[in-house]
Design an enzyme around this catalytic site. Structure first.
Site, mmCIF file in Angstrom:
data_model
loop_
_atom_site.group_PDB
_atom_site.id
_atom_site.type_symbol
_atom_site.label_atom_id
_atom_site.label_comp_id
_atom_site.label_asym_id
_atom_site.label_seq_id
_atom_site.Cartn_x
_atom_site.Cartn_y
_atom_site.Cartn_z
ATOM 1 C CG ASP A 68 1.041 -40.756 17.952
ATOM 2 O OD1 ASP A 68 0.354 -41.556 18.613
ATOM 3 O OD2 ASP A 68 0.586 -40.058 17.044
ATOM 4 C CG ASP A 105 -6.240 -40.739 18.851
ATOM 5 O OD1 ASP A 105 -5.488 -39.986 19.477
ATOM 6 O OD2 ASP A 105 -5.901 -41.329 17.796
ATOM 7 C CD GLU A 144 -4.707 -34.185 20.917
ATOM 8 O OE1 GLU A 144 -5.322 -34.201 19.840
ATOM 9 O OE2 GLU A 144 -4.359 -35.194 21.536
HETATM 10 C C1 NOJ Z 1 -3.071 -41.010 16.748
HETATM 11 C C2 NOJ Z 1 -2.928 -41.823 17.989
HETATM 12 O O1 NOJ Z 1 -2.025 -41.224 18.865
HETATM 13 C C3 NOJ Z 1 -2.515 -43.228 17.631
HETATM 14 O O2 NOJ Z 1 -2.391 -43.992 18.797
HETATM 15 C C4 NOJ Z 1 -3.531 -43.838 16.682
HETATM 16 O O3 NOJ Z 1 -3.109 -45.102 16.294
HETATM 17 C C5 NOJ Z 1 -3.688 -42.953 15.460
HETATM 18 N N1 NOJ Z 1 -4.040 -41.633 15.871
HETATM 19 C C6 NOJ Z 1 -4.756 -43.473 14.497
HETATM 20 O O4 NOJ Z 1 -6.004 -43.455 15.089
#
Ligand code: NOJ
Length: 995
Positions: A649, A572, A575
């Protein structure tokens, strides 16, 4: 994000929980993207300059583009044309030399590359003490490309010489032609004599060449107010004067040498260096691609007007908090592949540049001329591509079919990795499952409610104080036991590992990384420190081969203790997300391995991290080589070779459910089909109805995972209770039932580049009315057409049917036929799913707790006859785990029902390899247990048995009779028939005779 920063400093998970509960009670997070955190085009210097350039060109009565190909420089050798483009400055007094190559590839694709001579030679001076590289970034290909570069032997210069032009014939049978105009430089790419793609039609080619900054004279400081004022006035006058000198043709220099946004200043040691080009698609009304954006499949125009966008589509991988839908704003990943589609033709371009990129889309309609009979009106699409730095490096695809495009792009950037079979089943995630006993409890509940699932996920809270490769010692006391527990039903665990490494004492990972000098550097060449979940952090630089080697070591079982062969990884924040960085990412003047500026490689960054993790999973233990599974948020062209992606998200809102479908479809046609959205929506609490509908839609995402933010209530499928839990369970069972069809679709993607879920235009490229349809999807080549419900309270959907084949409801065989929209009932418990006539769908009907337990289950084949009474289908099966399929350890068969001969056959379409026989042996007992024929011919009425013959069967069993039943249809419901237990092997050749 604010909440999560708070967690970082809290001691244990209970404290965290309490803190969150309190915070959540105090604030309900505002659900709205913070526009001010992200640049608009006019806040991004190079975008603004190039848009202005376009406006100036458009407004000029006669615009002469200042780029010409020097005819004396042109050479053509072995499928490659080279030459020098001259950019004229100061009304032609001076020229900048830009080396050009146009390479014609065996596949029929052409590649145009433009560089800057001075920078190639390193003949420039960097500002300040910059350690950055002097060349334009020329390594994107070494990350993105893996093949397809064989040069066309048949490409040839045209014998007819037309002054001012060079023409090259290439492609199969010389059907393609590149017509290169010298002055001003432009290229027409033609297929069968007709222009499909045009470079520089509008004269917007612009390569900002290197120039020295004329430094301002240093001023002496004077004392006293009066003097100060005088000085300031003087300075302003001088600046004004200097601007006049330095800004020929009114160029805006304000962002050439540095640029500030949101309190961060980007130093630009090489000054302005953007590269831009207009690319037109004459006669094409629809363009698709360039993910990732939360937008419809058919891209909107970006220069304003009713319902259109005012901003270009932006490609600059970023952690966009609470992103909005129907927006050209950037998201987490980028694939700069665009395809244009019209009836009878699909063409495209791949703009291989990893820097921040903006794409304007404009459509112009030419109305039919009433005086010239037969001349139809048409729409042209013109695009304008603008990148901040790097080479101009563009691939041009001339189709003519959507399948040609996805194949050719896949040959260049790689096909989807064949996943392990568990990876295409259901994944259960949330931020966070808080202890190892919590994980085991969830697992037991799934079993208790008889809900199938394969993988449970751990988000960042499993770590000890956000230190990756560690476990919170109080919450995850016995990870080994947890893994073992999951393994009993063949289940897996995915743990998150992010690229930011906590800057703290007593953390060997950060110590080693710093000691080995493997972190990304700041502009001064020191290891860059920023802020993310753990607080102060460093970022591993996966452009560095030594960093990859080190990273691999961290995943070995004796290094990442507590992991097991059933642990897989989630990457995660790659970017990369940097909470205190400009636009929540890294400063552009940071330096990566080889001293490339972050500016040059930004969009590749996520892929390099994902790649390092993939490599690591391949080497966890000597001799244990299985297909890795790594999910990524950030991606670039080529990421499909490594794993899966999800759309980040999203919000628990109906509109986000709706938006997920075009996003997933777009990923598919853009070469990265292993994609999905968080089921249920990440932020917020979905209503039970929304959750249920989201599961019913999620079963059609190639990557299927439920996930939720830490502030949300638990929402595992058993939570909502009756009738929702039952309905969700049915949806999950449908996914599991169709896993053989999904796996076959993945195999097709892995070998041909075809999307796993396909939009209407891909299946029906001639059906103009359906080109923009993006709310329904076909699963692989199965003919299954799904239309998820995305509206609250809906009890029906309108399915668009493009052709005249019969379509049958998957569950009750109701017939829908005829081009146009059809209303299909969709009460909450119903998932609208049709079967297009002409297909054979493989499935497994025995409900199980996980896909691993289905490995040796028998198959059911559903035969759906077309208008002519025929059907075709295929199945691909392998061990779902290892790479043995590369050595022939697989079953790949084609099933055909021939209405004329009244027979169903299974023939091998695989190629024998050294491991074929051994694999087939493991599958000898796996049989077809049922064959269902939808719209069974009425002549079969009264028939009680059919004759089955199987290759290699004993003489006595060579023509065995098996039970058959025929069921009449009624009203709009089709008749159907069943062959019960023909006992034919899935890996065998066989025939069922219905005559
Ligand atoms: C951002 C991610 O997009 C999300 O899916 C994740 O739960 C959070 N970071 C925490 O790691």
């Amino acid at each position: 994000m604010m909440f999560s920063l708070a967690i970082a400093s809290a001691p244990g998970w209970t404290a965290i929980f309490l803190l969150f509960a309190t915070l959540c009670a105090l604030f309900s997070p505002a659900v709205m993207v913070k526009h001010e955190n992200f640049k608009k085009c006019d806040q991004s210097g190079f975008c603004k300059r190039n848009r202005l350039y376009a406006d100036t060109a458009a407004a000029a009565s006669s615009w002469t583009a200042p780029y010409s190909l020097d005819p004396t420089s042109i050479k053509f050798n072995d499928g490659q044309l080279s030459g020098v483009i001259l950019k004229s400055l100061g009304g032609g007094q001076e020229h900048v030399k830009l080396p050009l190559t146009v390479t014609f590839l065996e596949s029929g694709v052409a590649r145009v590359t433009l560089d800057e001579e001075k920078r190639q030679k390193g003949d420039i001076a960097l500002r300040g003490d910059s350690k950055a590289r002097k060349e334009r970034y020329n390594e994107a290909g070494s990350w993105a490309l893996v093949g397809g570069l064989e040069v066309a032997k048949g490409a040839a210069l045209s014998e007819k010489v037309e002054k001012g032009y060079t023409k090259v014939y290439y492609g199969q049978g010389g059907r393609h032609e590149a017509v290169i105009r010298h002055d001003p430089f432009s290229v027409d790419f033609k297929r069968d004599g007709e222009t499909q793609v045009r470079f520089n039609e509008r004269g917007l080619l612009n390569m900002e060449h290197w120039r020295p900054k004329i430094e301002k004279p240093v001023e002496e400081k004077q004392e006293g107010e009066e003097q100060k004022e005088e000085d300031e006035q003087k300075k302003e006058d001088e600046d004004e004067q200097e601007k006049k000198i330095e800004e020929p043709k009114g160029e805006d220099e304000t962002t050439w040498w540095d640029e500030s946004f949101g309190g961060n200043t980007d130093s630009k040691p090489r000054g302005p260096e953007a590269v831009a080009l207009d690319i037109s698609f004459p006669g094409y009304e629809h363009v698709f691609g360039i993910p990732e954006h939360a937008t419809g499949l058919s891209l909107k125009t970006t220069r304003g007007g009713e319902g259109n966008y005012n901003e270009p589509y932006r490609l600059y991988n970023a952690d966009v908090f609470e992103y909005e839908i129907d927006s050209p704003m950037t998201l987490y990943g980028s694939i700069p592949l665009m395809q244009a589609h019209r009836k009878g033709s699909t063409v495209g371009v791949f703009w291989m540049n990893a820097a921040e990129t903006w794409v304007d889309v404009v459509k112009s309609k030419a109305t039919a001329n009433p005086l010239s009979l037969g001349v139809k009106g048409h729409t042209d699409t013109q695009t304008h591509w603008i990148s901040e730095s790097g080479l101009l490096d563009v691939f041009v695809f001339l189709g003519p079919t959507p399948q040609d495009l996805t194949r050719q792009y896949g040959e260049l950037t790689g096909f989807t990795a064949m996943p392990q079979s568990f990876a295409i089943a259901y994944h259960q995630c949330r931020w966070n499952y808080v202890t190892d006993t919590d994980v085991m409890d969830i697992d037991r509940k799934f079993d208790k409610f008889k809900i199938p699932y394969d993988v449970i996920w751990l988000d960042i809270e499993y770590t000890h104080e956000k230190k990756y490769f560690t476990w919170d010692p109080l919450a995850f006391v016995n990870p080994k036991k947890m893994h073992k527990h999951l393994g009993k039903r063949g289940r897996k665990l995915v743990a998150i590992i992010d690229p930011h490494i906590k800057n703290t004492d007593n953390y060997p990972v950060v110590d080693e990384m710093k000691k080995k000098d493997l972190a990304v550097k700041n502009k001064d060449g020191n290891q860059y420190e920023g802020w993310c979940w753990p607080g102060s952090s460093y970022w591993v630089d996966c452009f560095n081969p030594a960093a990859i080697t080190w990273w691999k070591g961290l995943f070995k079982y004796d290094s990442f203790k507590g992991t097991a062969p059933n642990t897989f990884i989630w990457n995660d924040m790659n970017e990369p997300s940097v909470f205190n960085g400009p636009e929540t990412t890294m400063p552009k003047d940071n330096l990566h391995f080889g001293n490339w500026e972050h500016r040059d490689v930004h969009n590749l960054n996520g892929m390099t991290f994902h790649n390092a993790t993939y490599e690591a999973l391949l080497e966890r233990k000597k001799g244990e080589i299985r297909r890795p599974f790594v999910l990524t948020r950030s991606f670039y062209s080529g990421s499909q070779r490594i794993g899966a992606m999800w759309t980040g998200d999203n919000l628990a809102e109906w509109s986000h459910l709706e938006a997920s479908l075009p996003m997933v479809l777009n990923q598919g046609i853009s070469g990265f089909p292993f994609a999905g959205a968080d089921v249920g929506g990440f932020f917020g609490n979905p209503s039970k109805e929304l959750l249920t509908r989201w599961y019913q839609a999620g079963i059609y995402y190639p990557f299927f995972r439920g996930h939720a933010h830490i502030d949300t209530r638990r929402r595992e499928p058993y939570v909502p209770g009756p009738p929702y839990t039952g309905i969700i369970t049915q949806a999950l069972r449908l996914r599991y039932q169709l896993l053989p069809a999904w796996y076959t679709a993945f195999h097709e993607a892995a070998t041909t580049g075809a999307p796993i879920v396909r939009p209407n235009f891909y299946i029906h490229p001639e059906d103009e009315k359906g080109f923009a349809v993006d709310d329904q999807l076909y699963i692989g080549s199965t003919g299954l057409l799904a239309k998820p419900v995305t509206k609250e309270g809906a009890d029906s959907v309108s399915i668009y049917i493009a052709d005249s084949q019969p379509y049958y409801d998957y569950f009750d065989y109701t017939l829908y036929q005829g081009p146009g929209h059809h209303t299909v009932p969709a009460p909450l418990e119903k998932i609208p799913l049709l079967m297009q006539g002409g297909h054979i769908i493989p499935r497994r009907d025995r409900p199980r707790r996980s896909s691993g337990l289905m490995k040796f289950d028998p198959f059911t084949l559903v035969i759906v006859l077309d208008n002519a009474g025929n059907a075709e289908g295929s199945i691909y099966v392998d061990d779902g785990e290892t790479f043995d399929y590369k050595l022939g350890a697989y079953i790949h068969r084609r099933f055909s029902f021939d209405g004329g001969r009244n027979a169903l056959t299974s023939v091998n379409v695989g190629t024998k390899g050294p491991k074929t026989d051994a694999y087939l042996k493991t599958m000898t007992k796996v049989r077809v247990e049922k064959v269902i024929i939808v719209s069974a011919p009425k002549e079969w009425k009264g028939k009680k048995e059919v004759v089955v013959s199987e290759e290699g069967a004993k003489e006595s069993a060579r023509r065995k009779k098996v039970a058959f039943s025929y069921h009449e249809g009624s009203g709009k419901t089709a008749a159907w028939a069943v062959v019960r237990d023909p006992k034919v092997g899935i890996g065998k050749g066989w025939k069922i005779d219905f005559s």
